[in-house]
Design a protein around this motif. Sequence first.
Motif, PDB file in Angstrom:
ATOM      1  N   GLY A   7     -24.928  33.479 -33.482  1.00 43.31           N
ATOM      2  CA  GLY A   7     -24.370  34.486 -32.580  1.00 43.31           C
ATOM      3  C   GLY A   7     -24.225  35.814 -33.287  1.00 43.31           C
ATOM      4  O   GLY A   7     -23.259  36.036 -34.022  1.00 43.31           O
ATOM      5  N   GLY A  12     -20.362  39.168 -33.930  1.00 43.60           N
ATOM      6  CA  GLY A  12     -21.010  38.256 -34.864  1.00 43.60           C
ATOM      7  C   GLY A  12     -21.976  38.941 -35.815  1.00 43.60           C
ATOM      8  O   GLY A  12     -22.068  38.582 -36.996  1.00 43.60           O
ATOM      9  N   THR A  62     -19.809  29.853 -35.496  1.00 44.35           N
ATOM     10  CA  THR A  62     -20.313  30.288 -34.198  1.00 44.35           C
ATOM     11  C   THR A  62     -19.476  31.458 -33.699  1.00 44.35           C
ATOM     12  O   THR A  62     -18.256  31.473 -33.840  1.00 44.35           O
ATOM     13  CB  THR A  62     -20.278  29.147 -33.167  1.00 44.35           C
ATOM     14  OG1 THR A  62     -18.977  28.528 -33.168  1.00 44.35           O
ATOM     15  CG2 THR A  62     -21.322  28.093 -33.481  1.00 44.35           C
ATOM     16  N   CYS A  63     -20.161  32.434 -33.105  1.00 48.87           N
ATOM     17  CA  CYS A  63     -19.496  33.601 -32.519  1.00 48.87           C
ATOM     18  C   CYS A  63     -20.264  33.940 -31.243  1.00 48.87           C
ATOM     19  O   CYS A  63     -21.221  34.721 -31.270  1.00 48.87           O
ATOM     20  CB  CYS A  63     -19.484  34.757 -33.509  1.00 48.87           C
ATOM     21  SG  CYS A  63     -18.427  36.136 -33.004  1.00 48.87           S
ATOM     22  N   LEU A  64     -19.844  33.325 -30.145  1.00 49.44           N
ATOM     23  CA  LEU A  64     -20.632  33.298 -28.914  1.00 49.44           C
ATOM     24  C   LEU A  64     -19.844  33.882 -27.740  1.00 49.44           C
ATOM     25  O   LEU A  64     -18.620  34.000 -27.796  1.00 49.44           O
ATOM     26  CB  LEU A  64     -21.066  31.856 -28.636  1.00 49.44           C
ATOM     27  CG  LEU A  64     -21.952  31.261 -29.749  1.00 49.44           C
ATOM     28  CD1 LEU A  64     -22.025  29.753 -29.652  1.00 49.44           C
ATOM     29  CD2 LEU A  64     -23.346  31.875 -29.697  1.00 49.44           C
ATOM     30  N   PRO A  65     -20.531  34.253 -26.653  1.00 49.28           N
ATOM     31  CA  PRO A  65     -19.880  35.032 -25.597  1.00 49.28           C
ATOM     32  C   PRO A  65     -19.028  34.276 -24.601  1.00 49.28           C
ATOM     33  O   PRO A  65     -18.299  34.904 -23.834  1.00 49.28           O
ATOM     34  CB  PRO A  65     -21.069  35.692 -24.886  1.00 49.28           C
ATOM     35  CG  PRO A  65     -22.209  34.756 -25.111  1.00 49.28           C
ATOM     36  CD  PRO A  65     -21.993  34.188 -26.481  1.00 49.28           C
ATOM     37  N   CYS A  70     -20.421  28.099 -26.297  1.00 45.35           N
ATOM     38  CA  CYS A  70     -19.896  27.365 -27.457  1.00 45.35           C
ATOM     39  C   CYS A  70     -20.155  25.873 -27.322  1.00 45.35           C
ATOM     40  O   CYS A  70     -20.590  25.209 -28.264  1.00 45.35           O
ATOM     41  CB  CYS A  70     -18.396  27.612 -27.606  1.00 45.35           C
ATOM     42  SG  CYS A  70     -17.935  29.328 -27.884  1.00 45.35           S
ATOM     43  N   GLU A  89     -15.218  28.158 -35.563  1.00 43.02           N
ATOM     44  CA  GLU A  89     -15.410  28.768 -34.248  1.00 43.02           C
ATOM     45  C   GLU A  89     -14.741  30.140 -34.221  1.00 43.02           C
ATOM     46  O   GLU A  89     -13.514  30.250 -34.200  1.00 43.02           O
ATOM     47  CB  GLU A  89     -14.818  27.846 -33.172  1.00 43.02           C
ATOM     48  CG  GLU A  89     -14.728  28.457 -31.787  1.00 43.02           C
ATOM     49  CD  GLU A  89     -16.065  28.831 -31.188  1.00 43.02           C
ATOM     50  OE1 GLU A  89     -16.736  29.689 -31.778  1.00 43.02           O
ATOM     51  OE2 GLU A  89     -16.425  28.287 -30.141  1.00 43.02           O
ATOM     52  N   SER A  91     -15.599  32.522 -31.881  1.00 42.43           N
ATOM     53  CA  SER A  91     -15.691  33.076 -30.536  1.00 42.43           C
ATOM     54  C   SER A  91     -14.295  33.238 -29.943  1.00 42.43           C
ATOM     55  O   SER A  91     -13.341  32.582 -30.361  1.00 42.43           O
ATOM     56  CB  SER A  91     -16.503  32.144 -29.633  1.00 42.43           C
ATOM     57  OG  SER A  91     -17.665  31.672 -30.267  1.00 42.43           O
ATOM     58  N   THR A  92     -14.181  34.114 -28.937  1.00 44.33           N
ATOM     59  CA  THR A  92     -12.964  34.148 -28.126  1.00 44.33           C
ATOM     60  C   THR A  92     -13.150  33.130 -27.017  1.00 44.33           C
ATOM     61  O   THR A  92     -13.960  33.324 -26.111  1.00 44.33           O
ATOM     62  CB  THR A  92     -12.728  35.545 -27.533  1.00 44.33           C
ATOM     63  OG1 THR A  92     -12.600  36.482 -28.607  1.00 44.33           O
ATOM     64  CG2 THR A  92     -11.466  35.569 -26.696  1.00 44.33           C
ATOM     65  N   THR A  93     -12.417  32.027 -27.093  1.00 42.25           N
ATOM     66  CA  THR A  93     -12.658  30.927 -26.180  1.00 42.25           C
ATOM     67  C   THR A  93     -11.339  30.362 -25.668  1.00 42.25           C
ATOM     68  O   THR A  93     -10.251  30.796 -26.065  1.00 42.25           O
ATOM     69  CB  THR A  93     -13.510  29.842 -26.872  1.00 42.25           C
ATOM     70  OG1 THR A  93     -13.953  28.884 -25.903  1.00 42.25           O
ATOM     71  CG2 THR A  93     -12.730  29.130 -27.972  1.00 42.25           C
ATOM     72  N   PRO A 116     -10.776  32.972 -34.398  1.00 45.11           N
ATOM     73  CA  PRO A 116     -11.203  34.230 -33.787  1.00 45.11           C
ATOM     74  C   PRO A 116     -10.667  35.435 -34.552  1.00 45.11           C
ATOM     75  O   PRO A 116      -9.727  35.327 -35.345  1.00 45.11           O
ATOM     76  CB  PRO A 116     -10.591  34.157 -32.387  1.00 45.11           C
ATOM     77  CG  PRO A 116      -9.376  33.296 -32.563  1.00 45.11           C
ATOM     78  CD  PRO A 116      -9.752  32.278 -33.594  1.00 45.11           C
TER      79      PRO A 116
END
Length: 317
Positions: A7, A12, A62-65, A70, A89, A91-93, A116
């Motif tokens: 990502g 990322g 991982t840095c995903l949208p 994710c 992880e 990402s903002t999840t 995050p």
Amino acid sequence: MKIGFIGLGNVGGKLSGSLIRNGHDVMVHDLNAEFVAEKVAQGATAGDNPVQMMRECDVVITCLPSPAACDAVLQQMLPEVREGKIWMEMSTTDQAEAVRLGNLVIAAGGAAVDCPVSGGCHRADTGNISIFAGCDRATFERVLPLLTTLGRRVLHTGEMGSASMLKVLTNYLATVHLVANTEALVVAKAAGMNLNTAYEAIAISSGNSFSHVTESQVILNGSRDISFTMDLVKKDIGLFQEIAERNNVPLEISPLICEIFDDGIARYGDRELSPNIIRRLEDATGLDIRAPGFPAEMTDDEPEEPGYEVTPTGLGR
């Protein structure tokens, strides 16, 4: 230690750059081949897919949208997870999703960290961003050297999922501040105030916020470019609202903020830059909220230095 990074978008790409710049062995992957080529030119190697990344790397970040992205990536990596492997992880999840996916990694014999970042893309670019990390203490200490390369201030937030909860909480607050700042600036203009003076009054007073000294500047410049879009804001504040609803907290401001961004997306499109939420008030009043002397984008002038763990007030270690 070989690090995989999946990502390479707005955040990322900058975080992976900090690892590469500081001499780490980094393998990168993204659906956008241009992003991959850029990092390879900086010294990374290209990964073919998430399966290969988990197989060949000690740590995969991982840095995903989105939570769905994710999940899709982690499901590919799971067969290669074993003892000694770490999934980070960034990402903002969703908090519940972070816990669910982290437990899958742990059940397969690996370790998982929910970590995050917060502080803006300009600070991600210099390694000065803040990082929240949710995991057991032993895992946190294993990854702390990486976290202090990726960011400046690192906070161990507790168990898996706690970091994601705090990330959407802080993003919610930043969004409330953004909307409040837009209203304050438009009212100042309507009342005949000089906007340069209004900006300084807020910045040196109890009305100041991180949002004001970043987003208000690009609003007044007119670029409105903070490298963040309305659809991402809606995702983040929606995640915060879901946490509140799961915990039976009857919020009043949060639903209104969600409505404001729904309206902004309906008017200007989901990929509109998030500070342009002020256009709703500019359109309604006919006022132009711009002033001379402000930058088109934010840059971080704080020198890059090794990061450190932040200890919460009242919680000595």
